[in-house]
Motif scaffolding. Structure first.
Motif, PDB file in Angstrom:
ATOM      1  N   UNK A  43       0.836  -1.210   0.000  1.00 24.10           N
ATOM      2  CA  UNK A  43       0.000   0.000   0.000  1.00 24.10           C
ATOM      3  C   UNK A  43       0.867   1.256   0.000  1.00 24.10           C
ATOM      4  N   UNK A  44       2.111   1.040  -0.373  1.00 23.08           N
ATOM      5  CA  UNK A  44       3.005   2.185  -0.311  1.00 23.08           C
ATOM      6  C   UNK A  44       3.175   2.815  -1.677  1.00 23.08           C
ATOM      7  N   UNK A  45       2.960   4.060  -1.711  1.00 22.58           N
ATOM      8  CA  UNK A  45       3.279   4.764  -2.939  1.00 22.58           C
ATOM      9  C   UNK A  45       4.244   5.869  -2.579  1.00 22.58           C
ATOM     10  N   UNK A  46       5.366   5.826  -3.166  1.00 25.98           N
ATOM     11  CA  UNK A  46       6.292   6.915  -2.919  1.00 25.98           C
ATOM     12  C   UNK A  46       6.809   7.394  -4.249  1.00 25.98           C
ATOM     13  N   UNK A  47       6.842   8.620  -4.396  1.00 26.15           N
ATOM     14  CA  UNK A  47       7.351   9.182  -5.644  1.00 26.15           C
ATOM     15  C   UNK A  47       8.644   9.914  -5.339  1.00 26.15           C
ATOM     16  N   UNK A  98       3.490  13.115  -7.760  1.00 22.64           N
ATOM     17  CA  UNK A  98       2.213  12.438  -7.940  1.00 22.64           C
ATOM     18  C   UNK A  98       1.235  13.316  -8.708  1.00 22.64           C
TER      19      UNK A  98
END
Lengths: 588, 213
Positions: A1-5, A11
């Motif tokens: 569930x990790x979103x890192x940009x 994003x």
């Protein structure tokens, strides 16, 4: 569930959304402080100057004088000895300032490592605490022909009676210069020590010495030019004070003619009410003298800067600077020793009974002077304590509010604000205090303790503020941040974190406040219309009297109050934090 | 509980941004890391998230914590815990009182609050040290006490500003594990600022590298 940009792939396209600067905190607090400073400090000074200006030009309806007219100046110019008085003021003022500055620089050059931190403050505290008047009385006792110095020299030089030289009140004002230097040099040393912590002293010294310059030369060519901008204002304070001092000049200075400030004080107290007009004109002259001296100081700064650059560019690496600095440091130590002797002689005289010449100590001792004095000093002691308590408490609260306001706005102090703090110390007291008194009377305010407290606070607040500012800013900023991240709001951060951690510097600032209040002479004299007696006004009056022992008792008690305040400022944190190692030893 | 940084960047008033906008979403229990050379503005980024930006700096973008935008809230209202390089315990308070300072107001009553502090000390291996002067603790003990103080405030997110860099190697491993376990157990998002690649790797979450704008 990790979103890192990563930073390069946002994003969302970055919206041009200015994070509207959050309303700066503490706006109400800062508005309150500004109002208090403007109404309580700036306005009285401005109004006092205005009233003085009007009286100087012959406009004083209360005594039936309507101007404008130049006759007050004509009357002033006709006062015998005016020119000499002005010359004497300039000479003693500049000589005392130059001496204090040079000796302070020499002392710091030789001993700054040993004086750094709380040690210097502790060592200098007695000299900062000693009221001007008490020190002057003690110094007069010490250097008088019948004083300690002559008594010690007598057997060596074979004198069988006190030497017939006038050392107190000498026409050159040398005693006055010495007295001023004893008081002002420690103040400059303290300011220098604090300035030295703000520059990369160790690195500059190492760099300079590795280039082949001796320690003394690095001090003069590298260190002094860096600290000068940081001590310029304190030096100007010393200059303004030395040019316009009244109580010390009354006791130690020549009397006929005296310095300008003393001459004017006498005119202001003249039973002939019309003497107020030339006295006010004289106050303007005194003001001009001080402002002109600032201009001269700044001009001298430029000249010294140019000469210094030429000297630095020449690249001389002789080792000859050290003896000069050592000599200055030695002279500074001698001056401090003289001050210590003066304070000790007060105590000894106050308990002396029979003390024939040239015995170094009294033959018999007695509490008579203290008994006699204590019969009549109730109201003076009461007034002194109330004034010190009121002015110090008010000044400390205002200083804390000011500094907290700066913290909440997360900004440093503007130049004009710093100048505002110093303003009362840069103007000669005699330039606006009588005018302030006139204003109070016109508004129907009585010349009472409250009026005196207000006038004293004009001078107590700047010193409290100056003393508290540096340690307040040196507080680890992460402490209040840690508290905030734990959910503590601004008031809890102030009361539960900042104030306790800053207990020692706050008490030091309070002790400074007490010392400044106890030492005030002119504000008490003028605003109290001679009816509010303090230990200082009594001591100054008694200094010219015949009973040296009673004067010594008053002056001893006058000095004892600020000493006790400093002692408490060192003892209370040591006691309160005896189980808190990180807060010990930082009392300064 | 999720911490979202949305196109966050900081610029000195009137100046260019210190770094390109940062966007990241950190889930509860995750420990993300921001890396970058010194001076690039890593600590400034943390200041912006925690609400401590110095006067003269402006922030663009949003900080959203658990669906609640905190961008314009004062630091004490954000419920974001902050851990520093040195533990920054309050020097005037005992170790126990430091923890009590942090302990949430929700816990009421002298006995209950005391018990909560004692329990936290036990967890951190600091049993019986409530009355100690923080200056007498070892570096590792101070770090653990500071973490417990932060956690007792029941933060909804945790920021760590190079919290392990001053510890020696063995202690560092222990503290990393200790911190990570607590973050996982409480299920709160954590953001670590560091220049030590090991810190970032062991954190186990996303890693963002800052470069000067």
């Amino acid at each position: 569930m990790t979103r890192a940009r990563s930073a390069q792939q946002p994003l969302h396209p970055p919206r041009a959304r200015t994070g509207a600067p959050r309303p700066a905190g503490g706006r109400a607090l800062r508005a309150g402080v500004l109002a208090a400073v403007v109404l309580g400090l700036l306005l009285p000074i401005a109004a006092g100057l205005w009233e003085t200006l009007r009286a100087a030009f012959g406009h004083f309806p209360a005594i039936g004088a309507t101007g404008p007219s130049l006759s007050p100046f004509a009357a002033l110019l006709a006062t015998p000895g005016l020119g000499q008085a002005v010359a004497l003021s300039l000479w003693t003022g500049f000589a005392a300032t130059a001496l204090s500055l040079l000796l302070a620089l020499g002392l710091c050059a030789v001993a700054h490592a040993r004086l750094s931190g709380s040690r210097g403050a502790r060592l200098l505290a007695p000299f900062l605490a000693a009221p001007h008047a008490a020190l002057a009385i003690g110094l007069a006792f010490t250097i008088a022909p019948s004083g300690w110095i002559a008594r010690v020299l007598a057997p060596l030089l074979g004198w069988d009676r006190p030497p017939d030289v006038a050392l107190v009140g000498d026409p050159w004002g040398l005693a006055l210069i010495a007295g001023l230097a004893i008081k002002e040099m420690p103040f400059l040393v303290l300011m220098l020590l604090s300035a030295l912590t703000q520059i990369p002293l160790r690195e500059a010294m190492a760099a300079g010495r590795s280039l082949g310059y001796g320690r003394g030369l690095v001090w003069m060519k590298v260190i002094v030019p860096q600290v000068w901008p940081l001590i310029r204002l304190p030096v100007m304070v010393v200059l303004a004070y030395s040019l316009s001092v009244v109580d010390m000049a009354l006791i130690l200075g020549p009397s006929n003619p005296p310095t300008l400030a003393v001459m004017l004080t006498r005119m202001f107290s003249d039973p002939d009410i019309f003497a107020l007009l030339p006295a006010s004109a004289g106050a303007l002259v005194q003001l001009t003298l001080v402002l002109g001296s600032f201009a001269a100081l700044l001009a001298a700064e430029r000249v010294a800067g140019a000469i210094g650059l030429w000297w630095i560019r020449a690249g001389g690496r002789g080792l000859t600077a050290e003896p000069i600095l050592r000599g200055a440091a030695g002279a500074a130590a001698a001056l401090l020793a003289l001050g210590a002797l003066a304070m000790a002689s007060l105590v000894v005289w106050s308990v002396a009974f029979r003390w024939p010449w040239p015995a170094p100590l009294p033959e018999s001792w007695s509490w008579r002077a203290w008994r006699t004095a204590s019969g009549g000093w109730d109201s003076a002691v009461f007034n002194t304590l109330v004034l010190a308590g009121l002015t110090t408490a008010a000044s400390l609260v205002l200083a804390i509010a000011w500094l907290e306001g700066e913290d909440r706005a997360r900004r440093g102090r503007a130049g004009w604000a710093e100048a505002l703090i110093y303003l009362p110390l840069l103007l000669p007291q005699i330039g606006f205090l009588y005018g302030l008194n006139v204003l109070f009377l016109r508004l129907g305010l009585r010349a009472d303790l409250f009026a005196v407290a207000w006038a004293q606070a004009l001078f107590v607040f700047p010193y409290v503020m100056i003393t508290l500012s540096a340690p307040w800013r040196a507080l680890d900023a992460r402490l209040p941040r840690a508290a905030a991240s734990l959910g503590a709001g601004p008031w809890r951060r102030l009361v539960a974190v900042k104030l306790p951690v800053l207990l020692a510097p706050m008490l030091t600032a309070a002790a400074v406040g007490v010392a400044v209040s106890v030492a005030q002479y002119l504000p008490t004299l003028f605003m109290g219309a001679g009816r509010v007696a303090t230990l200082t006004t009594e001591a100054v009056t008694l200094a010219s009297g015949s009973d040296r022992r009673i004067a010594a008792a008053y002056a001893s008690l006058q000095a004892a109050l600020p000493f006790a305040a400093y002692l408490a400022a060192f003892a209370i944190p040591a006691l309160a934090f005896r189980h808190r190692r990180a807060l010990l030893g930082g009392a300064a | 509980m999720t911490l979202v940084l949305d196109a966050l960047t900081v610029s000195p008033r009137g100046g260019p941004s210190l770094f390109p906008p940062v966007s990241m979403t950190i889930a509860g229990g995750e420990m993300a890391a921001v890396m970058g050379p010194s001076g690039v503005g890593k600590s400034t980024l943390l200041d912006a998230v925690a609400g401590h930006l110095a006067h003269g700096f402006a922030m663009q973008g949003r900080v959203v914590l658990g669906g609640r935008e905190v961008t314009h809230l004062p630091p004490e209202a954000r419920r974001i815990g902050l851990m520093f390089q040195d533990a920054v315990l309050f020097p005037h308070l005992s170790v126990g009182d430091n923890l009590a300072f942090g302990l949430a107001r929700r816990v009421r009553g002298r006995a209950a609050r005391r018990a909560a502090v004692e329990a936290a000390l036990d967890q951190a291996g600091l049993s019986g040290m409530a009355a100690r002067d923080p200056a007498t603790l070892s570096g590792g003990q101070r770090a653990r006490a500071a973490l417990m103080r932060t956690l007792l405030a029941e933060p909804q997110a945790l920021l760590l500003d190079e919290p392990f860099s001053k510890l020696d190697a063995e202690l560092r491993d222990e503290m990393r594990a200790f911190t990570r376990d607590h973050v996982a157990r409480l299920g709160i998002p954590a953001l670590l600022v560091t220049h030590d690649p090991d810190d970032a790797r062991i954190a186990g979450g996303a890693v963002v590298t800052l470069r000067a704008a």
